[in-house]
Design a protein around this motif. Structure first.
Motif, short mmCIF file in Angstrom:
data_model
loop_
_atom_site.label_atom_id
_atom_site.label_comp_id
_atom_site.label_asym_id
_atom_site.label_seq_id
_atom_site.Cartn_x
_atom_site.Cartn_y
_atom_site.Cartn_z
N UNK A 95 -11.47 64.95 -46.59
CA UNK A 95 -11.01 65.36 -47.91
C UNK A 95 -9.52 65.60 -47.99
N UNK A 96 -8.98 66.32 -47.01
CA UNK A 96 -7.55 66.65 -47.05
C UNK A 96 -6.70 65.40 -46.84
N UNK A 97 -7.15 64.48 -45.98
CA UNK A 97 -6.38 63.27 -45.75
C UNK A 97 -6.26 62.41 -46.99
N UNK A 98 -7.37 62.24 -47.70
CA UNK A 98 -7.36 61.43 -48.91
C UNK A 98 -6.51 62.08 -50.01
N UNK A 99 -6.68 63.40 -50.20
CA UNK A 99 -5.93 64.06 -51.27
C UNK A 99 -4.44 64.14 -50.95
N UNK A 100 -4.10 64.47 -49.70
CA UNK A 100 -2.68 64.50 -49.30
C UNK A 100 -2.03 63.15 -49.54
N UNK A 101 -2.71 62.09 -49.15
CA UNK A 101 -2.18 60.75 -49.36
C UNK A 101 -1.97 60.47 -50.84
N UNK A 102 -2.96 60.82 -51.67
CA UNK A 102 -2.85 60.56 -53.10
C UNK A 102 -1.71 61.33 -53.74
N UNK A 103 -1.54 62.59 -53.35
CA UNK A 103 -0.46 63.41 -53.91
C UNK A 103 0.91 62.88 -53.51
N UNK A 104 1.05 62.49 -52.25
CA UNK A 104 2.33 61.95 -51.80
C UNK A 104 2.65 60.63 -52.50
N UNK A 105 1.62 59.81 -52.71
CA UNK A 105 1.81 58.54 -53.41
C UNK A 105 2.26 58.79 -54.85
N UNK A 106 1.64 59.75 -55.49
CA UNK A 106 1.88 59.99 -56.91
C UNK A 106 3.25 60.62 -57.17
N UNK A 107 3.68 61.53 -56.30
CA UNK A 107 4.82 62.36 -56.64
C UNK A 107 6.05 62.19 -55.76
N UNK A 108 5.95 61.48 -54.64
CA UNK A 108 7.09 61.36 -53.73
C UNK A 108 7.38 59.89 -53.41
N UNK A 109 8.57 59.60 -52.91
CA UNK A 109 8.92 58.21 -52.63
C UNK A 109 8.22 57.67 -51.38
N UNK A 110 8.44 56.36 -51.13
CA UNK A 110 7.87 55.67 -49.96
C UNK A 110 6.36 55.87 -49.86
N UNK A 111 5.60 55.46 -50.89
CA UNK A 111 4.17 55.78 -50.96
C UNK A 111 3.35 55.21 -49.80
N UNK A 112 3.76 54.06 -49.26
CA UNK A 112 2.97 53.46 -48.18
C UNK A 112 3.43 53.90 -46.79
N UNK A 113 4.36 54.84 -46.73
CA UNK A 113 4.89 55.27 -45.43
C UNK A 113 4.85 56.78 -45.20
N UNK A 114 5.08 57.56 -46.26
CA UNK A 114 5.34 58.99 -46.08
C UNK A 114 4.15 59.73 -45.46
N UNK A 115 2.93 59.44 -45.92
CA UNK A 115 1.78 60.17 -45.40
C UNK A 115 1.61 59.94 -43.90
N UNK A 116 1.92 58.72 -43.44
CA UNK A 116 1.79 58.42 -42.02
C UNK A 116 2.87 59.15 -41.21
N UNK A 117 4.06 59.28 -41.78
CA UNK A 117 5.13 60.01 -41.10
C UNK A 117 4.77 61.49 -40.96
N UNK A 118 4.18 62.06 -42.01
CA UNK A 118 3.75 63.47 -41.96
C UNK A 118 2.71 63.65 -40.86
N UNK A 119 1.73 62.76 -40.80
CA UNK A 119 0.69 62.84 -39.78
C UNK A 119 1.25 62.67 -38.37
N UNK A 120 2.26 61.83 -38.24
CA UNK A 120 2.92 61.66 -36.93
C UNK A 120 3.48 62.98 -36.42
N UNK A 121 4.16 63.71 -37.28
CA UNK A 121 4.75 64.99 -36.88
C UNK A 121 3.65 65.99 -36.49
N UNK A 122 2.58 66.03 -37.28
CA UNK A 122 1.47 66.94 -36.98
C UNK A 122 0.86 66.63 -35.62
N UNK A 123 0.63 65.36 -35.35
CA UNK A 123 0.02 64.96 -34.08
C UNK A 123 0.93 65.26 -32.90
N UNK A 124 2.23 65.10 -33.09
CA UNK A 124 3.17 65.42 -32.02
C UNK A 124 3.08 66.90 -31.64
#
Length: 396
Positions: free
Chosen positions: A147-176
């Motif tokens: 649930x959180x992955x889908x909603x986070x992705x949708x919110x980032x797509x809707x309101x922030x730039x780089x819609x096909x990249x930003x969510x993956x960058x956020x997840x990269x930092x979390x995993x690190x």
């Protein structure tokens, strides 16, 4: 509780860390869902391709579970988790630079390999630390992560730039950050011989859990088939019912996941049989309401059915774990967890691909959604019959 190797963080903190890793992996698997519409518009592919991209993840998870599912019982939980996190990070980098269907397929495949390797290890490690809390965390994580992955992705797509990249960058930092935590956590098992032999794919169940696994398998398959359908084709179905934003489409998996997690919390002290019956009943009711809502094009009815499906998802999966895992010895936990997740991901991927072909060749998306709902109802009824037959022997 037995901790085989001392670390710099406490067992309680380790349990929270492990649960967060499982959430992150499932969030990463759900993050592309709101993006499929963007990918489809850019690269001009059909619903069949969408479901194949979605299902390649499930196929890779299955291959990884069959190969690496028992490895952490032999080499330890931490080494397997560290490698899995590293591979998951590679998949996110591929997503960031994806420029067509082939790279999208590659990202999903690598992501699935990482998830399969991590699933058995992280689930078993939580049980190593605390059996009751570990079972609860294993039940909560799929709903929260999806649930959180889908909603986070949708919110980032809707309101922030780089819609096909930003969510993956956020997840990269979390995993690190989580990878650093794994380095600091204590090892929960003593490594033993047989690591190479454990890589040989086989489906093997301890005798004590064979009957219970047969009882829970239909409902596990059904609830993950439900998640797979809404993950791959749910946003397109909502768009077919009404013109809406990506955020509303992202709410599909969020509602399914969060309602499922709330259900797990509410039923955490209930007997396994009670939880299973609740899940099966909610699943049947939810699919009936969804079926009617799609026929009359009712968005409120659709979300009510989806919420009941979330109850079925949470209770069905939780009840399955509560039925099976108390019967498993410590050295068998990773392998049994892996086998249960094999059932999950067959349900997650195979019906979804079939649905993609039905959308294109057999009547379109609304009709396919109706047929899918009927199939899930039938699976739930099979599970109900199995539960009735096993009434005298089922735990709880």
């Amino acid at each position: 509780m037995s901790i085989a190797g001392q670390g710099r963080i406490s067992p309680k903190a380790s349990l929270v860390l492990l649960a967060s890793i499982l959430v992150s992996f499932l969030a990463a698997s759900a993050a592309p869902t709101p993006l499929y519409g963007i990918y489809q518009a850019r690269w001009h592919f059909s619903p069949i391709t969408t479901t194949v991209v979605f299902a390649i993840y499930a196929a890779a998870v299955l291959a990884s579970l069959l190969t690496f599912g028992k490895l952490s019982d032999h080499v330890g939980r931490r080494p397997v988790l560290l490698v899995a996190i590293a591979v998951q990070m590679i998949s996110l980098v591929i997503f960031i630079f994806a420029n067509g269907v082939p790279t999208l397929l590659a990202a999903r495949f690598v992501q699935g390999i990482a998830a399969g390797a991590a699933t058995g290890a992280v689930g078993a490690a939580m049980l190593d630390i605390n059996r009751s809390r570990g079972t609860l965390a294993n039940s909560l994580a799929p709903g929260i992560g999806t649930g959180s992955g889908a909603l986070l992705s949708a919110l980032l797509i809707q309101f922030l730039p780089a819609p096909t990249r930003l969510v993956y960058a956020v997840l990269l930092v979390i995993l690190l950050i989580q990878g650093v935590g794994v380095v600091l956590m204590p090892e929960t098992v003593t490594p033993m011989k047989g690591a190479l032999q454990s890589l040989r794919p086989e489906i093997k169940l301890p005798r004590a859990v064979r009957g219970p696994v047969l009882v829970v398998a239909p409902v596990v398959f059904a609830v993950w088939a439900l998640a797979g359908f809404f993950g791959a084709l749910g946003p397109a179905l909502v768009r077919a019912l009404m013109n809406t934003s990506i955020v509303v489409a992202g709410l599909l998996l969020f509602v399914l996941g969060v309602v499922g997690s709330i259900t797990v919390l509410l039923l955490r002290n209930a007997a396994a049989r009670t939880v299973m019956l609740t899940g099966i009943t909610a699943l049947i009711l939810g699919m009936i309401i969804t079926l009617v809502a799609v026929m009359i094009e009712s968005i409120p009815g659709f979300f009510i059915g989806l919420a009941l499906g979330g109850v079925g998802f949470g209770a069905g999966f939780q009840g399955s774990l509560k039925t099976v895992m108390p019967l498993v010895e410590a050295h068998e936990r990773a392998s049994v967890f892996s086998l249960l997740y094999i059932v999950c991901y067959v349900g997650f991927g195979l019906p979804t691909v079939i649905a993609g072909f039905l959308v294109v060749y057999a009547g379109g998306l609304p009709r396919t959604a109706n047929e899918y709902s009927v199939a899930i109802i039938l699976l739930a009824l099979v599970a109900l019959l199995g539960l009735r037959k096993a009434r005298k022997t089922s735990p709880g």
